[in-house]
Write a protein that holds these residues in place. Structure first.
Motif, PDB file in Angstrom:
ATOM      1  N   MET A 159      49.596  43.474  37.183  1.00 36.66           N
ATOM      2  CA  MET A 159      48.333  42.885  36.738  1.00 36.66           C
ATOM      3  C   MET A 159      48.527  41.437  36.273  1.00 36.66           C
ATOM      4  O   MET A 159      47.596  40.835  35.744  1.00 36.66           O
ATOM      5  N   LEU A 217      41.370  42.689  31.543  1.00 34.66           N
ATOM      6  CA  LEU A 217      41.923  43.588  32.559  1.00 34.66           C
ATOM      7  C   LEU A 217      40.966  44.732  32.868  1.00 34.66           C
ATOM      8  O   LEU A 217      40.753  45.088  34.037  1.00 34.66           O
ATOM      9  N   TYR A 232      44.220  44.435  41.350  1.00 33.75           N
ATOM     10  CA  TYR A 232      44.429  43.361  40.382  1.00 33.75           C
ATOM     11  C   TYR A 232      44.806  42.041  41.047  1.00 33.75           C
ATOM     12  O   TYR A 232      45.799  41.410  40.684  1.00 33.75           O
TER      13      TYR A 232
END
Length: 404
Positions: free
Chosen positions: A27, A85, A132
């Motif tokens: 990520m 996130l 991501y």
């Protein structure tokens, strides 16, 4: 349909959670670069692509800003990075769900259900990198645009052009559609109008020399370690005859070895040549009456694969580019898609094994990840060959002649 939607939800939850669990911080781009870029733009700081150079087309900043806005209510509970996130994962999932719904429709056909199962499997095999990265935003846009090519060509061209202004690769689908379909002039004019609108907006926002900076910024890049052309140098790195170096300018690992810069320099010209050749073959086929449903899918996949195989960069998220052309191939010509689909699924699995699962070992030039990456890159070449062969093999319908 229930099973498909259940699989869709489960897979998105799994790959979203895997981003927190897998090694090598899959990520990282989202939290280390997308979030700071968004924060700077919204707080009066530098705006990438407008006030300073950027490696992405400018519309890539839009989903990053959307994720930042979505994360705002969560910041107090979990912190800015974690909130961003989660917001990013939600944004990608929602976009995928919209495209998934368009793909399945109200009365889903067998080819569309097969395409949906392929998409779910590809995401699962590729892992968190399928979510991501900014590329994840362009996949559903490309899927919807491709599905609308026949009934809504202007809307499809607009969507694909917007996708290209986020990450360049959907432009390959625009090119394939212009070559293979009968609505080419309408799509060309639409793509030109959308691009002109984007450029005009960027001028109004203060961009000038940076408008096409995403093209010039790529010229100085070296040969990234995961690129197909870097494969021989990785084997040299095993014996110490080549180095794996980190570039702080573009935040990636590159090859340091004699000849690497020369290889890097010729890749882009070779890419252009192959794109021109494929376009010429496709145009000749179309002029001779090749059915668009037979010609468009392999031409689109071949063009997209060319952008990967001939690229000096080999980022793992590039494999997401292959998903949309194969989905469209399932829908338009299911009988001939099995081979390419299996290859793409294998590419997704091998890519995940390299990044993030064995990436640290790859950076140490250990043998196993280099073997896996070599297999992945070899399969990319095979996929390109399969796609080109399919394009060449598309039947044409010449006008019949009569004898007196």
């Amino acid at each position: 349909m229930v099973a498909l939607w259940s699989a869709f939800v489960v897979v998105h939850v799994v790959i979203a959670a895997a981003g927190w669990l897998y090694p090598s911080q899959p990520m990282g781009d989202v939290v280390l670069v997308y979030e700071p870029w968004s924060t700077a733009a919204l707080s009066g700081g530098a705006i990438v692509g407008i006030t300073e150079p950027w490696v992405y087309p400018q519309l890539a900043l839009v989903p990053m800003l959307v994720a930042k806005v979505l994360s705002t209510p969560l910041i107090a509970a979990m912190g800015a990075s974690e909130a961003y996130l989660i917001a990013w994962a939600v944004l990608v999932t929602v976009l995928d769900a919209i495209a998934f719904a368009v793909l399945l429709g109200r009365a889903s056909s067998r080819p569309r259900r097969a395409a949906a199962w392929f998409w779910v499997a590809a995401l699962l095999l590729l892992g968190p990198i399928a979510m991501y990265r900014i590329d994840a935003v362009t996949v559903p846009i490309a899927v919807i645009g491709g599905l609308w090519l026949v009934r809504r060509p202007a809307t499809a061209a607009a969507l694909l052009t917007i996708g290209a202004w986020i990450k360049i690769w959907p432009g390959a689908l625009v090119l394939a559609a212009v070559v293979a379909t009968t609505s080419r002039m309408r799509m060309l004019l639409t793509a030109a109008a959308v691009s002109a609108g984007v450029v005009a907006l960027l001028f109004l926002l203060g961009a000038d020399t940076e408008i096409f900076g995403f093209l010039t910024e790529q010229t100085g890049r070296g040969l990234q370690i995961e690129a197909v052309a870097a494969t021989p140098f990785l084997w040299l790195a095993v014996s110490g005859a080549a180095r794996i170096e980190y570039s702080f300018d573009i935040l990636t690992f590159q090859i340091g070895a004699q000849g690497a810069d020369a290889v890097s320099a010729v890749l882009t010209p070779l890419m252009v040549v192959l794109v021109v050749v494929l376009t010429a073959i496709g145009s000749l086929k179309a002029a001779r009456g090749a059915p668009s449903a037979r010609l468009f899918p392999p031409l689109a996949l071949s063009l997209v694969t060319t952008l990967i195989v001939m690229n000096k960069v080999g980022s793992p998220q590039f494999q997401t580019w292959l998903i949309a052309p194969v989905i469209l191939w399932f829908v338009l010509d299911r009988a001939r898609v099995v081979g390419p689909a299996v290859l793409v699924l294998a590419l997704c699995a091998l890519t995940c094994l390299v990044y993030p699962l064995s990436y640290d070992a790859l950076l140490r030039a250990e043998l196993l990840p280099i073997v896996i990456l070599t297999a992945r890159n070899a399969l990319l070449v095979v996929l390109l060959a399969v796609g080109i062969r399919a394009v060449v093999g598309v039947p044409t319908h010449r006008p019949s002649t009569t004898r007196e």
